[in-house]
Design an enzyme around this catalytic site. Sequence first.
Site, PDB file in Angstrom:
ATOM      1  N   ARG A 120       0.788  -1.288   0.149  1.00  0.00           N
ATOM      2  CA  ARG A 120      -0.005  -0.013  -0.290  1.00  0.00           C
ATOM      3  C   ARG A 120       0.762   1.441  -0.012  1.00  0.00           C
ATOM      4  NH1 ARG A 120      -2.816  -3.320   3.515  1.00  0.00           N
ATOM      5  NH2 ARG A 120      -4.735  -4.099   2.606  1.00  0.00           N
ATOM      6  N   LYS A 142       3.849  11.506 -11.302  1.00  0.00           N
ATOM      7  CA  LYS A 142       3.196  10.391 -11.965  1.00  0.00           C
ATOM      8  C   LYS A 142       3.986   9.167 -12.248  1.00  0.00           C
ATOM      9  CE  LYS A 142       0.722  13.489 -15.358  1.00  0.00           C
ATOM     10  NZ  LYS A 142       0.826  13.568 -16.838  1.00  0.00           N
ATOM     11  N   GLU A 184      11.802  18.744 -24.165  1.00  0.00           N
ATOM     12  CA  GLU A 184      11.074  18.995 -23.050  1.00  0.00           C
ATOM     13  C   GLU A 184      11.509  20.481 -22.488  1.00  0.00           C
ATOM     14  OE1 GLU A 184       8.333  17.793 -22.619  1.00  0.00           O
ATOM     15  OE2 GLU A 184       8.373  15.384 -23.432  1.00  0.00           O
ATOM     16  N   LYS A 226       8.656  23.021 -13.809  1.00  0.00           N
ATOM     17  CA  LYS A 226       7.634  22.072 -13.916  1.00  0.00           C
ATOM     18  C   LYS A 226       7.319  21.956 -12.263  1.00  0.00           C
ATOM     19  CE  LYS A 226       6.375  17.419 -14.821  1.00  0.00           C
ATOM     20  NZ  LYS A 226       6.411  16.124 -15.324  1.00  0.00           N
ATOM     21  N   GLU A 236      -3.265  17.376 -12.083  1.00  0.00           N
ATOM     22  CA  GLU A 236      -3.842  17.585 -13.674  1.00  0.00           C
ATOM     23  C   GLU A 236      -5.202  17.869 -13.967  1.00  0.00           C
ATOM     24  OE1 GLU A 236      -2.544  14.445 -16.284  1.00  0.00           O
ATOM     25  OE2 GLU A 236      -1.241  16.069 -17.218  1.00  0.00           O
ATOM     26  N   ARG A 240      -1.877  22.448 -15.330  1.00  0.00           N
ATOM     27  CA  ARG A 240      -0.761  21.376 -15.690  1.00  0.00           C
ATOM     28  C   ARG A 240      -0.897  21.257 -17.102  1.00  0.00           C
ATOM     29  NH1 ARG A 240       1.280  16.282 -11.777  1.00  0.00           N
ATOM     30  NH2 ARG A 240       2.745  15.462 -13.140  1.00  0.00           N
ATOM     31  N   ASN A 244       1.323  20.223 -21.674  1.00  0.00           N
ATOM     32  CA  ASN A 244       1.322  19.348 -23.066  1.00  0.00           C
ATOM     33  C   ASN A 244       1.586  20.242 -24.345  1.00  0.00           C
ATOM     34  OD1 ASN A 244       0.862  16.841 -22.198  1.00  0.00           O
ATOM     35  ND2 ASN A 244      -1.401  17.766 -21.249  1.00  0.00           N
ATOM     36  N   HIS A 247       2.359  18.486 -27.328  1.00  0.00           N
ATOM     37  CA  HIS A 247       1.784  17.097 -27.327  1.00  0.00           C
ATOM     38  C   HIS A 247       0.881  16.282 -27.817  1.00  0.00           C
ATOM     39  CE1 HIS A 247       5.193  17.397 -24.337  1.00  0.00           C
ATOM     40  NE2 HIS A 247       5.174  16.087 -23.986  1.00  0.00           N
ATOM     41  N   HIS A 251       1.710  13.310 -29.595  1.00  0.00           N
ATOM     42  CA  HIS A 251       1.318  12.066 -29.380  1.00  0.00           C
ATOM     43  C   HIS A 251       0.637  11.276 -30.833  1.00  0.00           C
ATOM     44  CE1 HIS A 251       0.597  13.014 -24.940  1.00  0.00           C
ATOM     45  NE2 HIS A 251       1.621  12.304 -25.056  1.00  0.00           N
ATOM     46  N   HIS A 264       9.791  10.243 -28.560  1.00  0.00           N
ATOM     47  CA  HIS A 264       8.796  10.896 -27.703  1.00  0.00           C
ATOM     48  C   HIS A 264       9.048  12.532 -27.933  1.00  0.00           C
ATOM     49  CE1 HIS A 264       5.743  12.674 -25.092  1.00  0.00           C
ATOM     50  NE2 HIS A 264       6.557  13.164 -24.343  1.00  0.00           N
TER      51      HIS A 264
HETATM   52  N1  LIG Z   1       6.030  10.179 -15.245  1.00  0.00           N
HETATM   53  C1  LIG Z   1       5.889  11.236 -15.918  1.00  0.00           C
HETATM   54  O1  LIG Z   1       5.507  12.340 -15.735  1.00  0.00           O
HETATM   55  C2  LIG Z   1       6.485  10.992 -17.272  1.00  0.00           C
HETATM   56  C3  LIG Z   1       6.835  12.096 -17.969  1.00  0.00           C
HETATM   57  C4  LIG Z   1       7.224  11.944 -19.378  1.00  0.00           C
HETATM   58  C5  LIG Z   1       7.424  10.665 -19.712  1.00  0.00           C
HETATM   59  N2  LIG Z   1       7.527   9.508 -19.149  1.00  0.00           N
HETATM   60  C6  LIG Z   1       7.571   8.333 -19.325  1.00  0.00           C
HETATM   61  O2  LIG Z   1       9.055   8.075 -19.306  1.00  0.00           O
HETATM   62  C7  LIG Z   1       9.621   7.237 -20.525  1.00  0.00           C
HETATM   63  C8  LIG Z   1      10.700   7.854 -21.293  1.00  0.00           C
HETATM   64  O3  LIG Z   1      11.596   8.133 -20.721  1.00  0.00           O
HETATM   65  P1  LIG Z   1      13.176   8.235 -21.101  1.00  0.00           P
HETATM   66  O4  LIG Z   1      12.980   9.159 -22.410  1.00  0.00           O
HETATM   67  O5  LIG Z   1      13.983   8.671 -20.266  1.00  0.00           O
HETATM   68  O6  LIG Z   1      13.377   6.849 -21.884  1.00  0.00           O
HETATM   69  P2  LIG Z   1      14.570   5.668 -21.131  1.00  0.00           P
HETATM   70  O7  LIG Z   1      14.008   5.313 -19.768  1.00  0.00           O
HETATM   71  O8  LIG Z   1      13.631   4.329 -22.205  1.00  0.00           O
HETATM   72  O9  LIG Z   1      15.680   5.878 -21.635  1.00  0.00           O
HETATM   73  C9  LIG Z   1      16.127   5.940 -22.633  1.00  0.00           C
HETATM   74  C10 LIG Z   1      17.359   5.059 -23.107  1.00  0.00           C
HETATM   75  O10 LIG Z   1      18.636   5.418 -22.197  1.00  0.00           O
HETATM   76  C11 LIG Z   1      19.201   4.796 -21.467  1.00  0.00           C
HETATM   77  N3  LIG Z   1      19.710   5.276 -20.794  1.00  0.00           N
HETATM   78  C12 LIG Z   1      19.342   5.736 -19.443  1.00  0.00           C
HETATM   79  N4  LIG Z   1      20.253   6.460 -18.776  1.00  0.00           N
HETATM   80  C13 LIG Z   1      21.310   6.445 -19.513  1.00  0.00           C
HETATM   81  C14 LIG Z   1      22.438   7.097 -19.277  1.00  0.00           C
HETATM   82  N5  LIG Z   1      22.917   8.159 -18.302  1.00  0.00           N
HETATM   83  N6  LIG Z   1      23.703   6.679 -20.066  1.00  0.00           N
HETATM   84  C15 LIG Z   1      23.303   5.908 -21.220  1.00  0.00           C
HETATM   85  N7  LIG Z   1      22.037   5.182 -21.572  1.00  0.00           N
HETATM   86  C16 LIG Z   1      21.141   5.584 -20.478  1.00  0.00           C
HETATM   87  C17 LIG Z   1      17.918   3.678 -21.119  1.00  0.00           C
HETATM   88  O11 LIG Z   1      18.301   2.357 -20.545  1.00  0.00           O
HETATM   89  C18 LIG Z   1      17.204   3.740 -22.324  1.00  0.00           C
HETATM   90  O12 LIG Z   1      17.744   2.618 -23.325  1.00  0.00           O
HETATM   91  C19 LIG Z   1       8.201   6.602 -21.134  1.00  0.00           C
HETATM   92  O13 LIG Z   1       7.881   5.561 -20.872  1.00  0.00           O
HETATM   93  C20 LIG Z   1       7.216   8.133 -20.705  1.00  0.00           C
HETATM   94  O14 LIG Z   1       5.874   7.573 -20.725  1.00  0.00           O
HETATM   95  C21 LIG Z   1       6.848   9.786 -17.756  1.00  0.00           C
HETATM   96 ZN   LIG Z   2       6.628  15.109 -23.105  1.00  0.00          ZN
END
Ligand SMILES: NC(=O)c1ccc[n+]([C@@H]2O[C@H](COP(=O)([O-])OP(=O)(O)OC[C@H]3O[C@@H](n4cnc5c(N)ncnc54)[C@H](O)[C@@H]3O)[C@@H](O)[C@H]2O)c1
Ligand SMILES: [Zn+2]
Length: 375
Positions: A120, A142, A184, A226, A236, A240, A244, A247, A251, A264
Amino acid sequence: MTVVDVDLGSRSYPIFIGSDLLGRADWWERHAPNATVAVVTNDTVAPLYAERVIVALQALGRRVVPIVLPDGEEHKTWQTLNLVYDALLREHCDRQTLIVALGGGVVGDIAGFAAATYQRGIPFIQVPTTLLAQVDSSVGGKTGINHPSGKNMIGAFHQPQAVLIDVETLASLPDREYAAGLAEVIKHGAACSAEYFVWLESELPALLARERTVLTEAIAGSCRIKAQVVSADEREAGRRFVLNFGHTFGHAIETGMGYGAWLHGEAVAAGMVLAAELSVALGTLEQGDAKRIRRMIESCRLPVAPPDFDLDTWQELMERDKKASQGAPRFVLLRGLGEGYLSPVPRERLAALFAAVGGAQRRDQSPRVSSGTAG
Ligand SMILES: NC(=O)c1ccc[n+]([C@@H]2O[C@H](COP(=O)([O-])OP(=O)(O)OC[C@H]3O[C@@H](n4cnc5c(N)ncnc54)[C@H](O)[C@@H]3O)[C@@H](O)[C@H]2O)c1
Ligand SMILES: [Zn+2]
C-alpha cells in the site's frame, strides 16, 4: 549543488542537482536512512552507474537489494512490474524499505508505481539518468506502466521523497536521447517562461556541448518551472495542461508512426512547431517568435516537420489522445512566448495548417533532422 523544492504541502520534496552526486555518502546518509534499500535499475544503466550508488549505501550499513530490469519501453509492463514485487517479497522487504529508481523515465515510472503499490505504498527516491527523466518524468509524481491498449494506462500519483540529479550521467547518453530531452526543456521555455526561453537561446551552444554548469542551470530552470506548475495542480485538473504544449500533435505522430519510430521528444518537437504555427495563424503569436522556437528546435537537431499524414489520419489520431475532451482535440497554443493557453481548433484551421507545412517524410521513415551544430 543546486536545490529546487517541489511544494506540495505534506508531500513536498527537494530536487538536488549537480556533479558527482551518485556516490555522495553524506547525501545518502541523510536521505536514505532506511535499513533496506531496493535499487531498481535496468541492464543498460546498471553497469554504468549502479555500483556508485550501491557502494555508497553499503558503506553506510544499508542492506541493498539490486533489482535489474530489462531495458526498453516495451518492458514497461505488468510482467516487469511483477519482477519488482517478486524481488521485494523474496527479500522480505517491508513498509520501511526504500526504493531507489536509477535510470530513465521507464525505470522511474515502473519503480515509482511499485513504490506506490507495494504494501500500500513505500517511500522512493528518483535518480533520473536521462535528460528527459531529469527535467520531466522524475518531477510531478506520475508513475505507471503501459497496457497493451494504451501507454501509461495503469498508474498512480506517488511523490518521491527526494530527487537526485547527477548531470555527469548525461555524458553517456546517446545524442538522440539527449536531443529528445532538450525538446521538453524547450517546451518549458516556450509554453511557461519567456525569460527561461531567452536564457536557453543564449546558452544553447554550451547546452549542446553538455557543459556541466550550464546543464545544471538548465535542469534546475526546467525543474523549477515543472515544480511550479505541478504545485499549482498536482492531479492535472487545471494548469498542468501547459506542459502538454506540442503534445497533442506529438502523441498523434508517435501513434501514427508506430511507437519507437520517433522518440517522444522528437514527436513533441515537431508538434511544438505545429502548435506555434497554429498560434500565429490564430493571431496570438508573432511570426518572429514562432521562428525562434523553430530555430531552437532545429539547432538541437530535432525534427521541425511532421510526417505527411492526411487530414483524416491526423484527426483520428488526435481524437484518440487521452487529453481530448469528448472527442474534440484541444491544443495548447501560445499567447506570446512563455504563455500557453488551451483551445479547441476548428477542422478548417487544421486543414490549412497541414497544407501550409506539408509533409516531411513517408510513414516508414524515421525523423529527418537538420544538420545542426549539436555535440
Ligand atoms: N511520469 C511522468 O510524468 C512522465 C513524463 C514523461 C515521460 N514519462 C515516461 O518516461 C519514459 C521515457 O523516458 P526516457 O526518455 O528517459 O526513456 P528510457 O527510460 O527508455 O531511457 C532511454 C534509453 O537511455 C538509456 N539510458 C538511461 N540513462 C542513460 C545514461 N545515463 N547513459 C546511457 N544510456 C542511458 C535507457 O536504458 C534507455 O535505453 C516513457 O515511458 C514515458 O511514458 C513519464
Ligand atoms: Zn513529453
